[in-house]
Scaffold this motif. Sequence first.
Motif, PDB file in Angstrom:
ATOM      1  N   ASP A  86       0.294  -0.865   0.070  1.00 27.32           N
ATOM      2  CA  ASP A  86      -0.067  -0.016  -0.210  1.00 27.32           C
ATOM      3  C   ASP A  86       0.770   1.350   0.179  1.00 27.32           C
ATOM      4  OD1 ASP A  86       1.108  -0.240   2.625  1.00 27.32           O
ATOM      5  OD2 ASP A  86      -0.747   0.205   3.502  1.00 27.32           O
ATOM      6  N   VAL A 115       1.242   5.023   1.672  1.00 24.32           N
ATOM      7  CA  VAL A 115       0.710   5.087   3.335  1.00 24.32           C
ATOM      8  C   VAL A 115       1.607   6.580   3.153  1.00 24.32           C
ATOM      9  CG1 VAL A 115       0.078   3.674   4.726  1.00 24.32           C
ATOM     10  CG2 VAL A 115       2.130   4.637   5.435  1.00 24.32           C
ATOM     11  N   GLY A 131       2.641   0.318   4.183  1.00 28.14           N
ATOM     12  CA  GLY A 131       2.597   0.548   5.348  1.00 28.14           C
ATOM     13  C   GLY A 131       3.482  -0.581   6.479  1.00 28.14           C
ATOM     14  N   ARG A 185      -3.098   6.815   4.523  1.00 26.97           N
ATOM     15  CA  ARG A 185      -3.634   5.576   3.477  1.00 26.97           C
ATOM     16  C   ARG A 185      -3.620   6.513   2.339  1.00 26.97           C
ATOM     17  NH1 ARG A 185      -5.682   1.675   0.709  1.00 26.97           N
ATOM     18  NH2 ARG A 185      -7.495   1.688   2.576  1.00 26.97           N
TER      19      ARG A 185
END
Length: 377
Positions: free
Chosen positions: A3, A5, A245, A258
Amino acid sequence: MRDAVIVDAVRTPIGKRNGSLAGIHPGDLTAKVLTALAERNGFDPATVDDVVWGCVSQVGDQAGSIGRVGVLAAGWPESVPATVVDRRCGSAQQAVHFAAAGVIAGHYDVAIAGGVESMSRVPMGSARAGGEPYPPSVLDRYGVDGFNQGIGAEMVARKWGMSRTQVDDYSARSHERTAAAIDAGAFDDQLVKMDELTVDEGLRRGTTMEKLGGLKTAFDENGVITAGNSSQISDGAAGLLITTGDYAKQQGWTPLARIHTAVLAADDPVIMLTGPIPATQKALDRSGLSISDIGAFEVNEAFAPVPLAWQAEMSADDDVLNPLGGAIAVGHPLGGSGAILMTRLVHHMRDHNIRYGLQTMCEAGGMANATILELVA
């Protein structure tokens, strides 16, 4: 699954044209942001895989790949690369999109995204240098002699039936909300410490409808757009530390948010300023969220009719639209505004426990970015 962030977001105070920041080279404005991010988060700059930096007028003091210049001005290792993005007013927001995509794809572990513009030192339009950016094929397609954002703002006002009173009222609100935010300390934790300037400089306290109503229109004598209901020409920079993350956890960092959804859209280049409407709808459709799910919106105040038309189409509540004021009150340093708005947004989300925030901004050529952030609990 990787992801992206946002670990931290910082910005300089915004300086007014020929004001407190005019004497600072944009490379040094960039360096102040980079240095602050490193100091606040305790990372070794050598671990940064890329600095993705927005800038619109890449001439004069901003000609030398300004992101790389900022890296060197900050004293960071020569091994740290940088690139410069130009998506007009959305340049720094696009820098965030590119950095997030690179992190998610595994091209980066750590990236810095942001942007800078010193409109005092490099005036708007400097990049044209006597040239014509639009060939006859484009001008003939639209039956125009050129494209003008101020005229576009007048077109938006007419299309949505906005009165001078309505746009001036919105503009007074921008100053009121900015003043309240400053007085409440809402920006304190996001500002780079600078000797030259400690607070956004463009705010005009005591702005009233009477004062705004006395200003002459700028583009159409029978229109509504004035200097008072348009974004201010200004100087400033901002940057965001972006990683995954998992990497953040390894470093002991607690992310702010996020990057949930990032999209682009484009619309009529003549009216030019309506792109945020389809961009927002596209972001909502792709995310599966609705307007009511979003607790704060940053819609760049290029001109008052832009957020007003957006609000009319999206039916967003007034209290969550630009809750901290906007560019009408503090300015719009073109290449840095996308990161400045996102810095404001992500800190506001954290301070008020807002799960989702959405940012969008109009861009020359009828384009727009839209980004949805999700608070990291």
